[in-house]
Design a protein around this motif. Structure first.
Motif, mmCIF file in Angstrom:
data_model
loop_
_atom_site.group_PDB
_atom_site.id
_atom_site.type_symbol
_atom_site.label_atom_id
_atom_site.label_comp_id
_atom_site.label_asym_id
_atom_site.label_seq_id
_atom_site.Cartn_x
_atom_site.Cartn_y
_atom_site.Cartn_z
ATOM 1 N N TRP A 1 40.223 41.022 -34.404
ATOM 2 C CA TRP A 1 39.417 39.986 -33.765
ATOM 3 C C TRP A 1 39.483 38.701 -34.555
ATOM 4 C CZ3 TRP A 1 37.402 44.270 -36.133
ATOM 5 C CH2 TRP A 1 36.574 44.075 -37.221
ATOM 6 N N PRO A 2 39.297 37.561 -33.845
ATOM 7 C CA PRO A 2 39.055 37.502 -32.405
ATOM 8 C C PRO A 2 40.335 37.698 -31.608
ATOM 9 C CG PRO A 2 39.209 35.309 -33.310
ATOM 10 C CD PRO A 2 39.324 36.247 -34.477
ATOM 11 N N SER B 1 40.082 32.760 -40.458
ATOM 12 C CA SER B 1 39.884 34.124 -40.932
ATOM 13 C C SER B 1 40.099 35.072 -39.764
ATOM 14 C CB SER B 1 38.476 34.303 -41.504
ATOM 15 O OG SER B 1 38.303 35.629 -41.979
ATOM 16 N N LEU B 2 41.129 35.901 -39.858
ATOM 17 C CA LEU B 2 41.401 36.935 -38.850
ATOM 18 C C LEU B 2 41.202 38.289 -39.503
ATOM 19 C CD1 LEU B 2 44.727 35.590 -37.264
ATOM 20 C CD2 LEU B 2 42.365 35.068 -36.609
ATOM 21 N N ILE C 1 42.591 41.222 -44.016
ATOM 22 C CA ILE C 1 42.132 39.915 -43.557
ATOM 23 C C ILE C 1 43.219 38.875 -43.811
ATOM 24 C CG2 ILE C 1 40.410 38.100 -43.911
ATOM 25 C CD1 ILE C 1 38.470 40.347 -44.795
ATOM 26 N N LEU C 2 43.451 38.041 -42.821
ATOM 27 C CA LEU C 2 44.394 36.928 -42.929
ATOM 28 C C LEU C 2 43.589 35.640 -42.941
ATOM 29 C CD1 LEU C 2 47.475 36.134 -42.881
ATOM 30 C CD2 LEU C 2 47.174 35.817 -40.424
ATOM 31 N N LEU D 1 49.696 39.540 -35.291
ATOM 32 C CA LEU D 1 49.563 40.980 -35.077
ATOM 33 C C LEU D 1 49.360 41.696 -36.404
ATOM 34 C CD1 LEU D 1 52.486 41.226 -32.566
ATOM 35 C CD2 LEU D 1 50.191 42.040 -32.053
ATOM 36 N N CYS D 2 48.408 42.602 -36.405
ATOM 37 C CA CYS D 2 48.188 43.486 -37.540
ATOM 38 C C CYS D 2 48.784 44.847 -37.181
ATOM 39 C CB CYS D 2 46.683 43.605 -37.795
ATOM 40 S SG CYS D 2 46.231 44.693 -39.167
ATOM 41 N N ALA D 3 49.346 45.530 -38.154
ATOM 42 C CA ALA D 3 49.927 46.850 -37.890
ATOM 43 C C ALA D 3 49.621 47.783 -39.055
ATOM 44 C CB ALA D 3 51.440 46.742 -37.690
#
Lengths: 116, 112
Positions: free
Chosen positions: B7-8, B20-21, B75-76, B90-92
């Motif tokens: 999210w988001p 902040s992702l 967290i990015l 994309l997170c994996a």
């Protein structure tokens, strides 16, 4: 530098047609080749291939790897409109020799459009 | 079974603003975690990966950073966004011993 090249970049077919998508690679420390399907959002995993000449099959999709010629193909038979997506090829290799991290290097994908 | 959340889902931010992702994984422990960016019509570019808490490696130098404060949280961040940061993030995750990675639903970031 690692390279994964997919062809064609895009493909338009009609329902019922059979398609073949291509992926060639140049990667150091090759471990496996993976195929993903991406429909607007996140890629979903289809196949992983590690051995040459052994076909992986799931329904109308099948894939095979040639480690000598460094390529893979993804076949889709009797295509349906729901097969419309970007198909991504990725090659896995180890990132660090002493750890468990593993990198996927992706191709740019093939955009498949299946018309009714 | 394992699930991955991001999210988001979409974000529109002005140039120079912070970012902040967040990504969390459920149903597995000690996963390898990855952040990718996908520009329009392009393949996935690996940005960061992590093999454990506070163990982050960067693949591409840029104004982004990543942190892993907990085993299943990644967290990015950015202090100041650039126009070129626009894209699909994309997170994996991957479990040890296997090659395939499983992706979260992604965040579409537009920097204006």
């Amino acid at each position: 530098e690692d390279k994964v090249v997919q062809s064609p970049l895009s493909l338009v077919v009609h329902e019922g047609d059979t398609v073949t998508l291509n992926c060639s690679y140049e990667v150091t420390n090759f471990r496996s080749l993976l195929w993903y399907k991406q429909e607007k959002k996140a890629p979903t995993f289809l196949f992983m291939l590690t051995s040459s000449g052994i076909e992986k099959k799931s329904g109308r999709l099948s894939s095979i790897l040639d480690k000598k010629e460094l390529f893979s193909i993804l076949n889709i038979t009797a295509t349906q409109t729901g097969d419309s997506a970007v198909y991504l090829c990725a090659v896995a290799r180890d990132l660090i020799s002493s750890g468990s991290a593993r990198q996927l290097t992706f191709g740019s994908g093939t955009q498949l459009t299946v018309l009714p | 079974s394992q699930t991955i959340h991001q999210w988001p889902a979409t974000l529109v931010q002005p140039v120079g603003s912070p970012l902040s992702l967040e990504c969390t994984v459920e149903g597995t422990s000690n996963p390898n975690l990855y952040w990718y960016r996908q520009a329009a019509g392009r393949g996935l570019q690996l940005l960061f990966y992590s093999i454990g808490i506070d163990q982050i490696s960067s693949e591409v130098p840029q104004n982004l950073s990543a942190s892993r404060p907990q085993d299943r949280q990644f967290i990015l961040s950015s202090k100041k966004l650039l126009l070129s940061d626009s894209g699909f993030y994309l997170c994996a995750w991957r479990s040890g011993g296997r090659d395939e990675q499983y992706f979260g639903p992604g965040t579409r970031l537009t920097v204006t």
